[in-house]
Design an enzyme around this catalytic site. Structure first.
Site, short mmCIF file in Angstrom:
data_model
loop_
_atom_site.label_atom_id
_atom_site.label_comp_id
_atom_site.label_asym_id
_atom_site.label_seq_id
_atom_site.Cartn_x
_atom_site.Cartn_y
_atom_site.Cartn_z
N HIS A 173 0.67 -1.29 0.11
CA HIS A 173 -0.07 -0.02 0.01
C HIS A 173 0.95 1.33 -0.16
CE1 HIS A 173 -3.95 -1.69 0.87
NE2 HIS A 173 -3.28 -2.66 1.09
N ASP A 385 3.23 9.63 -1.07
CA ASP A 385 2.10 8.78 -0.58
C ASP A 385 1.90 7.66 -1.29
OD1 ASP A 385 -0.07 8.28 0.98
OD2 ASP A 385 -0.59 10.12 1.04
#
Ligand code: GDG
Length: 508
Positions: A173, A385
């Site tokens: 992720h 991110d």
């Protein structure tokens, strides 16, 4: 031979523990997009979710057994929940230590924040072994095991060590760093080798996948990459695996639906009425140094300084959700943010205008959507991110096609939203300030055109499509062997309809 099931592994089980009106403990499903998207697939064919319970269940009253609660939770969620027990020391060294003080900062390109304490590695190995043992105890050879995220990289390797044969997929992720950053990891060979033990390794973006392949090529020998497209094959002298990019997304309809609910519309109006005659900017982040909150605050001040006409005309609403507070960097960050907000408000506040409204705590999902709707500019500026779901949620919630998204070019979401968002370098304080000024003055036609592009992309590439594309790559050509794939397409259609993965399963 038993029917193959889908088995999901994540550090934590996706549950929330609450008490009802009679003070009775209850377990309910968590609320993330991943749970929403995987829930129906798991329910459909008796799937299993394996994970750590977190510290919360330790304080259960004596008359409540953990097993009874989990049983109840399973009937609530519709699939089995299997807990992995970790000791206090393992949580400290595996979770807070290796995962969050080494892998998290390193994979976000912040090696100077890493604490390469050698005692963390054995704890990481042993915790991953616990998860592998739980897989061994609760699954059979036919099952497909989908492992999530950086805390559990070693699970496939540990399964092999235990002599277990399973079809496995891994999804990261968070970003995968470039070679010159990854190479600093003292356990780089072990980590890379462990990733090569999965049958499928998935990343958020093409850039992450490229970084991974660069590392494999440089640090291992005899590897060949075969194929093009978003999934390719890696052939090593010992094995063959698939490596792909699968940008994660959200349940678009959930956010668009919430935005139209009367309660949410009422709350949106309340926020607006209390802050009249100004543009509202919105930021919401977990308390994390990767989210770039101090840089964002500095850019906001820079905008107030260089564009004085914005004073009294804009207010930043910043929500920070506390996390990982036992790690010193997170404590220091919290103090840094509190100090900056205090200084900015102390310096610029006038009667009737406070530049920053700071909320330290979490909102309910409907409240969050009210803020998404009330604020015409979203300011999302992570230093790095994996994806950033807030950016996608903001677009899904702007049902009137207005609103401007200012987005860091270092968020994975930038690759799919670049046509509509104002992309910024979060380290460039003046560049972000200019984007704030531009967003505050953008005409409604341009806003609409940009938001249309972004909403279209998020609607089309939602979380359901993400799940189906990962699983399809994971089970490769053996759809018939995995009955849970029928959730995405009825078996009789599998051969005839090659385009079914381009549709949301909600349409079936
Ligand atoms: C990791 C990766 C990747 C936040 N505040 C509140 C609240 N949230 C929800 C948001 C969103 C989620 O939390 C945050 O997701 P992000 O993607 O922004 O960030 P991470 O937590 O760091 O997640 C990231 C993600 O995994 C998925 O792969 O995108 O890159 O770091 O859903 O809505 N929700 C509520 N109240 C809050 O105050 N209800």
């Amino acid at each position: 031979m038993s029917e193959a099931r889908l088995v999901v592994l994540s550090n934590r089980l996706p549950i929330v523990l609450t008490t009802d009106s009679k003070k009775k403990w209850k377990i309910g499903p968590g609320s993330g997009g991943l749970v929403t998207a995987l829930g129906p697939v798991l329910r459909d064919r008796g799937g299993i979710w394996i994970g750590w319970l977190g510290a919360g269940l330790k304080e259960l009253p004596e008359d409540t057994t953990r097993e009874a609660l989990l049983q109840e939770g399973a009937s609530e969620t519709g699939y089995a929940l299997k807990p992995v027990d970790l000791t206090r020391e393992e949580v400290r060294d595996y979770y807070f230590g290796f995962s969050n003080e080494i892998l998290w900062p390193l994979f976000h390109d912040l090696p100077s924040l890493c604490n390469f304490d050698p005692s963390f590695w054995p704890a990481y190995v042993s915790a991953n072994r616990r998860f592998a043992e739980a897989v061994l105890d609760n699954t059979c050879e036919e099952d497909f095991v989908w492992v999530h995220d950086y805390q559990l990289i070693l699970v496939a390797a540990e399964l092999k060590r235990l002599g277990a044969k399973r079809r496995t997929g891994f999804f990261l992720h968070i970003p995968f760093p470039p070679l010159d950053v990854f190479i600093r990891l003292p356990w780089r060979f072990q980590v890379l080798d462990a990733l090569l033990r999965y049958d499928l390794v998935g990343f958020q973006t093409e850039r992450d996948r490229r970084n991974f392949i660069d590392c494999v090529r440089s640090l291992t020998s005899g590897v060949r990459v075969v194929g093009h497209g978003h999934v390719c094959k890696l052939l090593t002298p010992e094995r063959e695996l698939r490596v792909g990019s699968f940008p994660i997304s959200i349940d678009f309809q959930e956010f668009a639906g919430l935005a139209k609910r009367p309660g949410v519309i009422g709350q949106t109006k309340l926020i607006r009425d209390n802050l009249p005659n100004r543009k509202l900017l919105f930021g919401v982040d977990r308390l994390d140094y990767t989210k770039g909150i101090p840089n964002r605050l500095k850019a906001f001040v820079n905008a107030l300084e260089r564009y004085p006409e914005l004073r009294r005309r804009i207010t930043l609403i910043q929500v920070v959700v506390p996390s990982r507070e036992s790690i010193s960097e997170y404590k220091a960050l919290k103090q840094d943010i509190h100090r900056l907000v205090g200084e900015i408000n102390g310096r610029y506040t006038q009667v009737g205008w406070t530049p920053i409204i700071y909320i330290c705590g979490s909102l309910s999902r409907p409240e969050l959507v009210s803020y998404y709707q009330a604020c015409e500019i979203a300011l999302i500026t992570p230093l790095k991110d994996g994806m950033n779901l807030v950016a996608k949620e903001y677009c899904a919630s702007r049902v009137k096609y207005d609103g401007v998204l200012i987005l860091s070019e270092f968020a994975g979401a930038a690759s799919s939203l670049q046509g509509g968002a104002l992309l910024v370098n979060p380290y460039d304080v003046e560049g972000v300030a200019d984007a704030i000024h531009r967003a505050a003055n953008m005409d409604s036609d341009e806003k609409r055109r940009r938001m249309k592009l972004m909403r279209h992309s998020v609607r089309k590439n939602d979380i359901f499509r993400w799940v189906s594309s990962f699983l399809k790559a994971g089970v490769t050509d053996d759809l018939a062997q995995f009955p849970f794939m029928e959730f995405f397409v009825p078996r009789r259609k599998q051969e005839a309809d090659s385009s079914f993965f381009h549709q949301s399963p909600l349409q079936h």
